[in-house]
Design an enzyme around this catalytic site. Sequence first.
Site, PDB file in Angstrom:
ATOM      1  N   TYR B 139      -4.462 -25.616  -1.030  1.00 60.15           N
ATOM      2  CA  TYR B 139      -5.403 -24.882  -0.184  1.00 60.15           C
ATOM      3  C   TYR B 139      -6.462 -24.217  -1.051  1.00 60.15           C
ATOM      4  O   TYR B 139      -6.156 -23.294  -1.812  1.00 60.15           O
ATOM      5  CB  TYR B 139      -4.650 -23.839   0.642  1.00 60.15           C
ATOM      6  CG  TYR B 139      -5.543 -23.000   1.517  1.00 60.15           C
ATOM      7  CD1 TYR B 139      -6.198 -23.583   2.604  1.00 60.15           C
ATOM      8  CD2 TYR B 139      -5.737 -21.650   1.270  1.00 60.15           C
ATOM      9  CE1 TYR B 139      -7.022 -22.828   3.416  1.00 60.15           C
ATOM     10  CE2 TYR B 139      -6.562 -20.885   2.077  1.00 60.15           C
ATOM     11  CZ  TYR B 139      -7.205 -21.479   3.156  1.00 60.15           C
ATOM     12  OH  TYR B 139      -8.026 -20.732   3.951  1.00 60.15           O
ATOM     13  N   GLN B 141      -9.530 -22.076  -1.370  1.00 62.79           N
ATOM     14  CA  GLN B 141     -10.464 -21.105  -0.798  1.00 62.79           C
ATOM     15  C   GLN B 141     -11.200 -20.342  -1.897  1.00 62.79           C
ATOM     16  O   GLN B 141     -12.412 -20.437  -2.030  1.00 62.79           O
ATOM     17  CB  GLN B 141      -9.720 -20.131   0.108  1.00 62.79           C
ATOM     18  CG  GLN B 141     -10.619 -19.036   0.675  1.00 62.79           C
ATOM     19  CD  GLN B 141      -9.891 -18.166   1.692  1.00 62.79           C
ATOM     20  OE1 GLN B 141      -9.279 -18.654   2.636  1.00 62.79           O
ATOM     21  NE2 GLN B 141      -9.933 -16.855   1.485  1.00 62.79           N
ATOM     22  N   THR B 142     -10.459 -19.588  -2.712  1.00 67.12           N
ATOM     23  CA  THR B 142     -11.061 -18.727  -3.733  1.00 67.12           C
ATOM     24  C   THR B 142     -11.946 -19.509  -4.708  1.00 67.12           C
ATOM     25  O   THR B 142     -11.621 -20.625  -5.084  1.00 67.12           O
ATOM     26  CB  THR B 142      -9.935 -18.026  -4.515  1.00 67.12           C
ATOM     27  OG1 THR B 142      -9.143 -17.291  -3.594  1.00 67.12           O
ATOM     28  CG2 THR B 142     -10.488 -17.083  -5.570  1.00 67.12           C
ATOM     29  N   SER B 148     -12.314 -11.890  -2.315  1.00 70.66           N
ATOM     30  CA  SER B 148     -12.190 -11.104  -1.087  1.00 70.66           C
ATOM     31  C   SER B 148     -13.255 -11.494  -0.053  1.00 70.66           C
ATOM     32  O   SER B 148     -12.982 -11.564   1.137  1.00 70.66           O
ATOM     33  CB  SER B 148     -12.334  -9.614  -1.405  1.00 70.66           C
ATOM     34  OG  SER B 148     -11.306  -9.200  -2.274  1.00 70.66           O
ATOM     35  N   ARG B 312      27.067   0.591 -19.477  1.00 73.69           N
ATOM     36  CA  ARG B 312      26.478   1.197 -20.670  1.00 73.69           C
ATOM     37  C   ARG B 312      27.003   2.624 -20.796  1.00 73.69           C
ATOM     38  O   ARG B 312      26.968   3.386 -19.831  1.00 73.69           O
ATOM     39  CB  ARG B 312      24.951   1.218 -20.538  1.00 73.69           C
ATOM     40  CG  ARG B 312      24.191   1.930 -21.652  1.00 73.69           C
ATOM     41  CD  ARG B 312      24.072   1.095 -22.884  1.00 73.69           C
ATOM     42  NE  ARG B 312      23.146   1.646 -23.872  1.00 73.69           N
ATOM     43  CZ  ARG B 312      22.990   1.123 -25.088  1.00 73.69           C
ATOM     44  NH1 ARG B 312      23.704   0.070 -25.455  1.00 73.69           N
ATOM     45  NH2 ARG B 312      22.133   1.647 -25.933  1.00 73.69           N
ATOM     46  N   ARG B 343      16.474   8.519 -10.314  1.00 72.81           N
ATOM     47  CA  ARG B 343      15.441   7.487 -10.317  1.00 72.81           C
ATOM     48  C   ARG B 343      15.962   6.209  -9.646  1.00 72.81           C
ATOM     49  O   ARG B 343      15.223   5.537  -8.938  1.00 72.81           O
ATOM     50  CB  ARG B 343      15.015   7.165 -11.755  1.00 72.81           C
ATOM     51  CG  ARG B 343      14.300   8.327 -12.432  1.00 72.81           C
ATOM     52  CD  ARG B 343      14.412   8.251 -13.961  1.00 72.81           C
ATOM     53  NE  ARG B 343      13.619   7.191 -14.533  1.00 72.81           N
ATOM     54  CZ  ARG B 343      13.829   6.685 -15.757  1.00 72.81           C
ATOM     55  NH1 ARG B 343      14.831   7.142 -16.514  1.00 72.81           N
ATOM     56  NH2 ARG B 343      13.078   5.715 -16.221  1.00 72.81           N
ATOM     57  N   GLY B 411      16.280   0.427 -24.037  1.00 69.59           N
ATOM     58  CA  GLY B 411      15.906  -0.602 -25.001  1.00 69.59           C
ATOM     59  C   GLY B 411      16.219  -2.018 -24.528  1.00 69.59           C
ATOM     60  O   GLY B 411      15.353  -2.890 -24.528  1.00 69.59           O
ATOM     61  N   GLU B 434      -3.503 -12.332  -1.423  1.00 73.17           N
ATOM     62  CA  GLU B 434      -3.343 -12.148   0.034  1.00 73.17           C
ATOM     63  C   GLU B 434      -3.938 -10.814   0.482  1.00 73.17           C
ATOM     64  O   GLU B 434      -3.385 -10.130   1.328  1.00 73.17           O
ATOM     65  CB  GLU B 434      -1.860 -12.226   0.449  1.00 73.17           C
ATOM     66  CG  GLU B 434      -1.188 -13.552   0.233  1.00 73.17           C
ATOM     67  CD  GLU B 434      -1.887 -14.692   0.958  1.00 73.17           C
ATOM     68  OE1 GLU B 434      -2.549 -14.426   1.976  1.00 73.17           O
ATOM     69  OE2 GLU B 434      -1.796 -15.825   0.484  1.00 73.17           O
TER      70      GLU B 434
END
Lengths: 684, 684
Positions: B139, B141-142, B148, B312, B343, B411, B434
Amino acid sequence: MAEISQNKKDLAAARAKTRFVVENMTNYLYGGRPNVEQRRYIIDLLAREPIFQKDDWAWLNHTESVKRGIAMSTRLAEIKMEHELHDLDFATLVEAVDDSLPILLHHGAFIPVINSQGSDEQIEKWIPLAESYQIIGCYAQTELGHGSNVSGLETTATFIKDTDEWEIDSTSFTAAKWWIGGLGTMCTHAVVQAKLIIDGKDYGAHVFVVPIRSLEDHKPFPGIQVGDIGPKAYGGFNKMENGFACFNKYRIPRENMLMRFSKVSREGVYTKPPHDKLSYGSMVLLRSVLIRQMGQFISRSTTVATRYLTVRRQFNNPTQRNDADINPGLETQVINYPMVQNRLFPMIAQAYALFAAGSVMMMMYINLMTGLSKGQIDALAEVHAMSSALKSYCTTIGAGGAEECRKLMGGHGFSYFSGVAHIFAHIVPSNTYEGDNYVLTQQMARYLLKEIKTARSDPDKVTPFSKYLLQTLNRDQFSRSFCRVKTAEDWLKPEIQLAAFEHRCARLALELSDAIEADSNKVWSDYNMECYRLSHAHAQYVIVLWFIQSIREAQDPEADEDRRATPETIKVLEKLSNLHALHTMQTNLADFAEDAYFSPAQCQSLRRQVKDLVASLADDVVGLVDAFDHPDFLLDSALGASDGDAYKRLWDKAQTEPLNQREVCEGYEEYIRPLLKKYGEVKL
Amino acid sequence: MAEISQNKKDLAAARAKTRFVVENMTNYLYGGRPNVEQRRYIIDLLAREPIFQKDDWAWLNHTESVKRGIAMSTRLAEIKMEHELHDLDFATLVEAVDDSLPILLHHGAFIPVINSQGSDEQIEKWIPLAESYQIIGCYAQTELGHGSNVSGLETTATFIKDTDEWEIDSTSFTAAKWWIGGLGTMCTHAVVQAKLIIDGKDYGAHVFVVPIRSLEDHKPFPGIQVGDIGPKAYGGFNKMENGFACFNKYRIPRENMLMRFSKVSREGVYTKPPHDKLSYGSMVLLRSVLIRQMGQFISRSTTVATRYLTVRRQFNNPTQRNDADINPGLETQVINYPMVQNRLFPMIAQAYALFAAGSVMMMMYINLMTGLSKGQIDALAEVHAMSSALKSYCTTIGAGGAEECRKLMGGHGFSYFSGVAHIFAHIVPSNTYEGDNYVLTQQMARYLLKEIKTARSDPDKVTPFSKYLLQTLNRDQFSRSFCRVKTAEDWLKPEIQLAAFEHRCARLALELSDAIEADSNKVWSDYNMECYRLSHAHAQYVIVLWFIQSIREAQDPEADEDRRATPETIKVLEKLSNLHALHTMQTNLADFAEDAYFSPAQCQSLRRQVKDLVASLADDVVGLVDAFDHPDFLLDSALGASDGDAYKRLWDKAQTEPLNQREVCEGYEEYIRPLLKKYGEVKL
């Protein structure tokens, strides 16, 4: 394509708008014209060498990359010898290589460790050999099972009195030395961290010079298994082999233990070092260097993004165009969109701030070492904490900034040829090496908690950068303090900015101190996240402060002419300093708003002020990135070269692709053709 | 190493603590046991195929990677044919490949575009050929100069009445099609976007089926220059070649224009399409698929990190250990540190939330398409905006989350063998393809501004997900509203959480609407950053909402037994939902605090509640990532395999390194030896 491309015209036109003298700004950044000239000279040494060209880096496989790294290492050593480069110039040379090499730890760790921890006789023996490359060394600390916890290392060095030797042994495979740069292929010797054991007693980790490979044929000595640990994330560090080594009761002479501080006699008598933190100096240096490097790397990423986004045009938004008069009918330059400006320009300001902070941090290191050499250890704690906090913060924003610049460039940013992906891959491991960025922040938090105690007991002894803690002494008043901004212009006052950063640091430190005192069931590591917040807040505070100070110094009428900034230069620098301070506030706005130090109205006006500052820099950003003075050789970017010819370069780069040298691809006969015929065969 | 390693013991012990039935959780995640079984069956199809093994991926150079991609493409097509896989199963198969391949756009774009935009005759002609791989498509396009801005594409298709043909032409080299997956080596045909021109009149971009390579010998047809654009950032997409093509007055028959909507007759008469947004459906699909995939990718990254950090051990912090009773003397498992938990665990919660959001979004897409097929276009605007907002937010946190997991592993996370670096490199381009993640957020902002107008004029017509805008109708009351949390437990009430997210979205929408009305000199793009903030806020709101709803549905006593969650499962899911909602608030705290909706005391108690929730999940996280049901083949991680044997696997992987098959490295004779002898020659 003899005509000048639109890309080139666009960059030239944007460059022409610059409202200050770029050379004057460059002098400010590098601390004077001689430094600028010297940096150019050093980079040019590499730019002229075939082996340091980057054209085929993208096509090499792992084995070829490592071999290239060896070739580059060798030539780097020769250049150092041929030009008799001293340490500072050699550091610039290494930065200009733009990749990690197996020889770097020879200079960065092997030689410094022997110099700092070897006795005079040991220095006399090993350093001349190392400096003339008769031996090549590396530094073997990390093991498969231990990184952060040095005292948990498993490798042992057991004293064998009969033969006056150490027996180096990897007691299990988790004791294998791992991640050791240069160990896998290139080195002949390693400085090895191992637990010193005499008569069954463990004296903790010490340092030993261990021969790894024969100087005759480079074969590893019997008793040593050595190799490369494999490729790294994102294609980073792919010219550096990171090695592993297992020792099987491998013997070395007793004198190979580095004995400046701890000593072991012929009889096996162990003598302790006089002070246990004397080796911190080298950590401070490595971290200080990283801080300066982050300024370099953010400046490179923003240089590429600024230039490319100036020549990239997309959509026709007449109101966003500032070139409609000279270029009617063209699309809008992407850099004119506020969405781009508000992400990119604060990073340019950040790069400038890190140049300033890098210089101050390096000066603090030099002053520390001068002091230490005279036996003054007072400054050690603060400088060590500062280098830790700044290393954590700066390497975090460095890697994040490179990736943000890459994304700012949209689709083409994902091409290897953008040159920015390489920067991210190269610097992102710094977030976890030389102290993990989270673990490391405990240093500054611990230091500030101590300073809070000092503030309460002996307020005069609080060091200058922690003076803000004094405001917490009157708790009642502190809890009712608020930001004094009334008009939009108030945000531009350095004292208002600094007061806000100081208040935030003081509050976070006080909250942490209170929490620890309030609950004796909790332990230090329960406060890891609070340490991280506080340490980064302090790092941001000193960077804001140092950037402001560096601009003041640049106006000093006493300064050498080549270091003095012109009024036009100062004007732009002040905008950058304001943007850096205010954008940092905006990014961390909760820290300023959640205790109502900023009112809702102030939050709104802060956001507006940031937008206005961003917009005001539009005509200067090309000049501001030009002032970083990065030559095309260093940038190695199809999108960000100095002439702006992005599309042409991207096209030309693609034509060099090995795949494109054939009309029909490899794999056609073997795979594609059989598939096309397998389930039917159409004639079209 | 016959004995069971400590690593394995540690993971098994942590797994044994799980307080819910993992299979029941897996059923919840995938919507029932049959779906789980089918996914396993499909992944196993690949796991048994030699060509899909990943052992040597790290050693391939660019050319070899692309060739491997071609071989994998071919076998993937054969597997689809042999097992007659329908679309949904084929999508699972493609996900299990774990890399992009040149054939993917054949299925993902070439076939769908012909199916949706071709006339019945065109579908009848091309689809059977494509489905049996007699032709392979892509395809296009770009272009080099346009991404954009589709309406800015420069390639032209000019009608040549004499011969009843289109002349496809790249009018300049910036018109070269660029980034086209599959175009560089593999495809025979392309669907090409080009400006349709008849008698000098430009009718805008249309779609044409263009033969690229001969079915006889795969050579590009005369008039087409085609090739690969080169490697991508971070080693990502390296088995997919992304191609370029230049057309030089290349002729194709008139019938090759896809004519379901627009048409051109033999006489050159152009007929307009009936509705200009009918092609939005395929964009919504691509974005919805990405949202679901991000749940998969975050779940994979967190699986690896959770397992590795469980095995660990680093430092001995007795108070952080919850296994001191069974493992005295060992160091602390890294996963027990609050720094790691705070986290990692919110990301596990996020993965669960995205599984729920992915299902809802896919259902919205299916309902939309059902509606569209009956001529109902009412839902199109909202679903399109929703898929845009979620795509932008989810791909941002997906890539960021993978990199954060990699860093969490310290590490060893920087080793390629961690398996997580590959995930980041694979998904990070989704932030710019996209629809760029910043550009895209204008869709949702525009939609909400329209809804504000609807709220004012016709409040009953506001759609369910925008109902929160109604509270802005009474401005005075709205500006004085505040969060009703009084006790810590209040944070756990879904209605309190949703009220906070709704208030924030409503405020941001109102501020944007007011700003636009207040200043007529500004234009839409001046508000890009505000659109981004608002759109991400809305995306977070609906994900929080959908996760809460999905847990309610899982308790439905009417549901099939295999889909019903047990009380133990629900209990953990509610913790995850709370953590996801509250951690999202904490991460964006300024948005809730800067208008004083949250008081200072609430901000403090929110942070405490997040920490408590995190800690409460410690015993369940291994079970929670096991429930994602990712086999070792898919994870391809030395650190995160299901048995936990991380160090052994890392060691074994290193031994397979090609460099390690020689005793003395390549480059010794050529580079290292000459350097060692050049400046002196020591005998040691």
